[in-house]
Scaffold this active site. Structure first.
Site, PDB file in Angstrom:
ATOM      1  N   LYS A 138     -71.163  -3.626  -9.578  1.00  0.00           N
ATOM      2  CA  LYS A 138     -72.311  -2.741  -9.762  1.00  0.00           C
ATOM      3  C   LYS A 138     -73.055  -3.172 -11.018  1.00  0.00           C
ATOM      4  O   LYS A 138     -72.530  -3.104 -12.125  1.00  0.00           O
ATOM      5  CB  LYS A 138     -71.848  -1.304  -9.887  1.00  0.00           C
ATOM      6  CG  LYS A 138     -73.015  -0.377 -10.105  1.00  0.00           C
ATOM      7  CD  LYS A 138     -72.663   1.029  -9.777  1.00  0.00           C
ATOM      8  CE  LYS A 138     -73.851   1.927 -10.020  1.00  0.00           C
ATOM      9  NZ  LYS A 138     -73.547   3.300  -9.726  1.00  0.00           N
ATOM     10  N   ARG A 146     -81.830   8.310  -9.210  1.00  0.00           N
ATOM     11  CA  ARG A 146     -81.521   9.234 -10.325  1.00  0.00           C
ATOM     12  C   ARG A 146     -82.435  10.442 -10.263  1.00  0.00           C
ATOM     13  O   ARG A 146     -82.044  11.546 -10.610  1.00  0.00           O
ATOM     14  CB  ARG A 146     -81.635   8.501 -11.656  1.00  0.00           C
ATOM     15  CG  ARG A 146     -80.526   7.476 -11.803  1.00  0.00           C
ATOM     16  CD  ARG A 146     -80.582   6.747 -13.125  1.00  0.00           C
ATOM     17  NE  ARG A 146     -79.591   5.679 -13.133  1.00  0.00           N
ATOM     18  CZ  ARG A 146     -79.572   4.681 -14.006  1.00  0.00           C
ATOM     19  NH1 ARG A 146     -80.488   4.638 -14.952  1.00  0.00           N
ATOM     20  NH2 ARG A 146     -78.645   3.762 -13.939  1.00  0.00           N
ATOM     21  N   LYS A 157     -76.861   2.523 -19.087  1.00  0.00           N
ATOM     22  CA  LYS A 157     -75.473   2.376 -18.639  1.00  0.00           C
ATOM     23  C   LYS A 157     -74.913   0.978 -18.933  1.00  0.00           C
ATOM     24  O   LYS A 157     -73.993   0.515 -18.279  1.00  0.00           O
ATOM     25  CB  LYS A 157     -75.387   2.720 -17.143  1.00  0.00           C
ATOM     26  CG  LYS A 157     -75.863   4.150 -16.833  1.00  0.00           C
ATOM     27  CD  LYS A 157     -75.540   4.594 -15.412  1.00  0.00           C
ATOM     28  CE  LYS A 157     -76.008   6.022 -15.172  1.00  0.00           C
ATOM     29  NZ  LYS A 157     -75.660   6.536 -13.828  1.00  0.00           N
ATOM     30  N   GLU A 217     -64.452  -8.962 -11.608  1.00  0.00           N
ATOM     31  CA  GLU A 217     -64.298  -7.513 -11.363  1.00  0.00           C
ATOM     32  C   GLU A 217     -63.811  -7.252  -9.933  1.00  0.00           C
ATOM     33  O   GLU A 217     -62.987  -6.377  -9.691  1.00  0.00           O
ATOM     34  CB  GLU A 217     -65.642  -6.785 -11.569  1.00  0.00           C
ATOM     35  CG  GLU A 217     -66.048  -6.609 -13.008  1.00  0.00           C
ATOM     36  CD  GLU A 217     -65.299  -5.480 -13.722  1.00  0.00           C
ATOM     37  OE1 GLU A 217     -64.507  -4.775 -13.083  1.00  0.00           O
ATOM     38  OE2 GLU A 217     -65.498  -5.324 -14.937  1.00  0.00           O
ATOM     39  N   LYS A 233     -74.011  -4.249  -5.546  1.00  0.00           N
ATOM     40  CA  LYS A 233     -75.140  -3.335  -5.665  1.00  0.00           C
ATOM     41  C   LYS A 233     -75.975  -3.648  -6.879  1.00  0.00           C
ATOM     42  O   LYS A 233     -75.399  -3.815  -7.947  1.00  0.00           O
ATOM     43  CB  LYS A 233     -74.558  -1.925  -5.786  1.00  0.00           C
ATOM     44  CG  LYS A 233     -75.544  -0.834  -5.934  1.00  0.00           C
ATOM     45  CD  LYS A 233     -74.798   0.457  -5.993  1.00  0.00           C
ATOM     46  CE  LYS A 233     -75.779   1.480  -6.486  1.00  0.00           C
ATOM     47  NZ  LYS A 233     -75.168   2.581  -7.098  1.00  0.00           N
ATOM     48  N   SER A 293     -82.195   2.489  -3.907  1.00  0.00           N
ATOM     49  CA  SER A 293     -83.415   3.301  -3.815  1.00  0.00           C
ATOM     50  C   SER A 293     -84.685   2.531  -4.205  1.00  0.00           C
ATOM     51  O   SER A 293     -85.708   2.645  -3.526  1.00  0.00           O
ATOM     52  CB  SER A 293     -83.264   4.545  -4.686  1.00  0.00           C
ATOM     53  OG  SER A 293     -82.916   4.198  -6.013  1.00  0.00           O
ATOM     54  N   TYR A 328     -81.243   3.125   3.047  1.00  0.00           N
ATOM     55  CA  TYR A 328     -82.000   4.344   3.386  1.00  0.00           C
ATOM     56  C   TYR A 328     -82.842   4.117   4.642  1.00  0.00           C
ATOM     57  O   TYR A 328     -83.425   5.052   5.164  1.00  0.00           O
ATOM     58  CB  TYR A 328     -82.882   4.761   2.202  1.00  0.00           C
ATOM     59  CG  TYR A 328     -82.055   5.041   0.967  1.00  0.00           C
ATOM     60  CD1 TYR A 328     -81.405   6.261   0.819  1.00  0.00           C
ATOM     61  CD2 TYR A 328     -81.874   4.080  -0.024  1.00  0.00           C
ATOM     62  CE1 TYR A 328     -80.624   6.516  -0.294  1.00  0.00           C
ATOM     63  CE2 TYR A 328     -81.087   4.320  -1.135  1.00  0.00           C
ATOM     64  CZ  TYR A 328     -80.462   5.541  -1.264  1.00  0.00           C
ATOM     65  OH  TYR A 328     -79.671   5.787  -2.357  1.00  0.00           O
TER      66      TYR A 328
HETATM   67  C1  PBG Z   1     -74.014   6.837  -9.425  1.00  0.00           C
HETATM   68  C2  PBG Z   1     -74.775   6.004  -8.467  1.00  0.00           C
HETATM   69  C3  PBG Z   1     -76.021   5.389  -8.642  1.00  0.00           C
HETATM   70  C4  PBG Z   1     -76.355   4.833  -7.407  1.00  0.00           C
HETATM   71  C5  PBG Z   1     -75.308   5.098  -6.523  1.00  0.00           C
HETATM   72  N1  PBG Z   1     -74.331   5.794  -7.199  1.00  0.00           N
HETATM   73  C6  PBG Z   1     -76.941   5.357  -9.801  1.00  0.00           C
HETATM   74  C7  PBG Z   1     -76.489   4.881 -11.095  1.00  0.00           C
HETATM   75  O1  PBG Z   1     -75.455   4.241 -11.264  1.00  0.00           O
HETATM   76  O2  PBG Z   1     -77.209   5.185 -12.057  1.00  0.00           O
HETATM   77  C8  PBG Z   1     -77.680   4.133  -7.102  1.00  0.00           C
HETATM   78  C9  PBG Z   1     -78.083   4.116  -5.662  1.00  0.00           C
HETATM   79  C10 PBG Z   1     -79.543   3.881  -5.422  1.00  0.00           C
HETATM   80  O3  PBG Z   1     -80.334   3.562  -6.331  1.00  0.00           O
HETATM   81  O4  PBG Z   1     -79.930   4.022  -4.266  1.00  0.00           O
HETATM   82  N2  PBG Z   1     -73.106   6.210 -10.221  1.00  0.00           N
END
Ligand code: PBG
Length: 334
Positions: free
Chosen positions: A203, A213, A227, A243, A258, A284, A323
C-alpha cells in the site's frame, strides 16, 4: 526466455491476427470476467448524507440500499464486495473504540448481508482511520506518531469482531508492522480457521486516495498530516516486494497492490515472486479521473474503463477492486 524469430516481412505480417474481431478475440492474451471484480461500497447511518464529493456515480448507502445493490450485482455474477463505513463524527475518538463496538455500522451490515445474501463474499477493511479523530490508521502516542504495537492489538480484536460477525475476508489496510501475524494468531486462537486474510501488503502513500477519505469523512481529520511514516514511498519497488514476502510468512492468503493503474510494474513483480493470489485496488482517484474526464466528453467512458481494467488484469492481478465493477459487470455480461 528465447523467442523464435520469423523470416521477417513479408513472411511475418503481424496484422493478420488483428484483421477481424473474432480473430482478435480468439487470440487475446488477457480475459476479463466478472469473477475478477470486487465492488467496494461506502455505507452510512440513515441520518447521514449520501453524496460523495469527487466521486460522481458513487453514493454512501444505507443498510437497506446496500442489500438492494448487492442483490443486483449478484445477479450480474459479482461474487465479492468490500464495505467501508462512514462513521458519524461524534463516534470518532482518539482510541478508536467504536471499531470494537459489536453494534457498529460494519457489524450491523455484516449480519444483515449474511442473513439475506449468504453466498456473497464480504471483505472488511481493518484499519482505524474510519474511527479515529486524527484520521490516521492507528492510535497516536504522546509524540503524535502512530503507535505500531498498540495499534496492532486493536486491529487483532477488530478482525476477530468482524470475523465473528461472519466477515469472510479480513483486509488489513493499515501498513503497521506485524499486523498480519497478530491477526492470524488471534483468529487461530479463537478457532476461526476459515477466515481469509487479504493483506494490503503493497500500500503506497498515494495522493489518489483523497476522494475515498472524503467518502469516509476522514479527509478533514487528516488535514495537515500524512501517512508517510507507515505507507510505502511510491518511489520504491523492492520495498513493496519485501513487504509482500513478509506478509506471506505472517499468514496472508491474498496480497494487495494499491493503487493499481500507476503501479502495474509492482503487480507484475509481486505476481512473479509470490505464489498466492494478487489483488489490485483501482482507487478512488483513479475512478474519478476517468469518470470526470469522460463526463466532459474528452475520453470515451466505457472503452477507457474496460481498457483500465484489462491492463490491470494483464499485469498479473487475479482480483481487481474497482468502483466501476457494477457497471463493468453489465458490459461483460452482454
Ligand atoms: C484506509 C483505506 C484507504 C483506502 C482504502 N482503505 C485510504 C487511506 O489509506 O488513506 C483508499 C481506497 C481508495 O482511494 O479508493 N486505510
Amino acid at each position: 526466455m528465447t523467442y523464435s524469430i520469423s523470416r521477417d516481412f513479408p513472411f511475418y505480417r503481424g496484422r493478420k491476427l488483428r484483421s477481424t474481431e473474432f480473430l482478435r478475440d480468439s487470440v487475446a492474451e488477457t480475459k476479463l470476467s466478472v469473477e475478477d471484480l470486487v465492488m467496494p461500497y461506502f455505507i452510512r447511518e440513515n441520518d447521514d448524507k449520501p453524496l460523495i464529493h469527487g466521486m460522481p456515480g458513487i453514493k454512501r448507502l444505507t443498510e437497506n440500499e446496500l442489500i438492494e445493490e448487492i442483490k443486483k450485482i449478484k445477479d450480474l455474477g459479482v461474487k465479492m464486495i468490500a464495505i467501508f463505513p462512514k462513521v458519524s463524527e461524534k463516534k470518532k475518538t482518539t482510541d478508536a473504540k467504536e471499531a470494537l463496538n459489536e453494534n457498529n455500522l460494519i457489524c450491523r451490515v455484516l449480519r444483515k448481508v449474511k442473513k439475506q445474501i449468504p453466498e456473497m463474499i464480504t471483505i472488511c477493511d481493518v484499519a482505524l482511520d474510519a474511527y479515529t479523530k486524527s484520521g490516521h490508521d492507528g492510535v497516536l502516542n504522546k509524540q503524535g506518531i502512530v503507535d505500531n504495537d498498540k495499534t496492532i492489538k486493536i486491529l487483532a480484536k477488530m478482525s476477530f469482531l468482524f470475523a465473528s460477525n461472519d466477515c469472510d475476508v479480513i483486509a488489513p489496510s493499515d501498513m503497521m508492522d506485524g499486523r498480519v501475524k497478530v491477526i492470524r494468531e488471534y483468529l487461530e486462537k479463537k478457532k476461526l480457521f476459515n477466515t481469509c486474510i487479504l493483506s494490503y501488503s503493497s500500500k503506497f502513500c498515494s495522493n489518489f486516495y483523497s476522494p475515498f477519505r472524503d467518502a469516509l469523512g476522514s479527509k478533514k481529520n487528516i488535514e495537515g498530516s500524512n501517512k508517510k511514516t507507515y505507507q510505502i514511498d511510491f518511489r520504491n519497488r523492492r520495498e513493496a516486494i519485501k513487504e509482500s514476502l513478509e506478509d506471506i510468512k505472517e499468514g496472508a492468503d491474498i496480497l494487495m497492490v494499491k493503487p493499481a493503474g500507476y503501479y502495474l510494474d509492482i503487480i507484475r513483480d509481486i505476481k512473479e515472486k509470490c505464489l498466492i493470489p494478487i489483488a489490485a485496488y483501482q482507487v478512488s482517484g483513479e475512478y474519478s479521473m476517468i469518470k470526470k474526464t469522460s463526463e466532459s466528453g474528452i475520453i470515451d467512458y466505457k472503452n477507457c474503463v474496460l481498457e483500465s481494467l484489462y491492463c490491470i488484469k494483464r499485469s498479473g492481478a487475479d482480483l481487481i477492486f474497482s468502483y466501476f465493477t457494477s457497471e463493468a459487470a453489465k458490459w461483460l455480461k452482454s
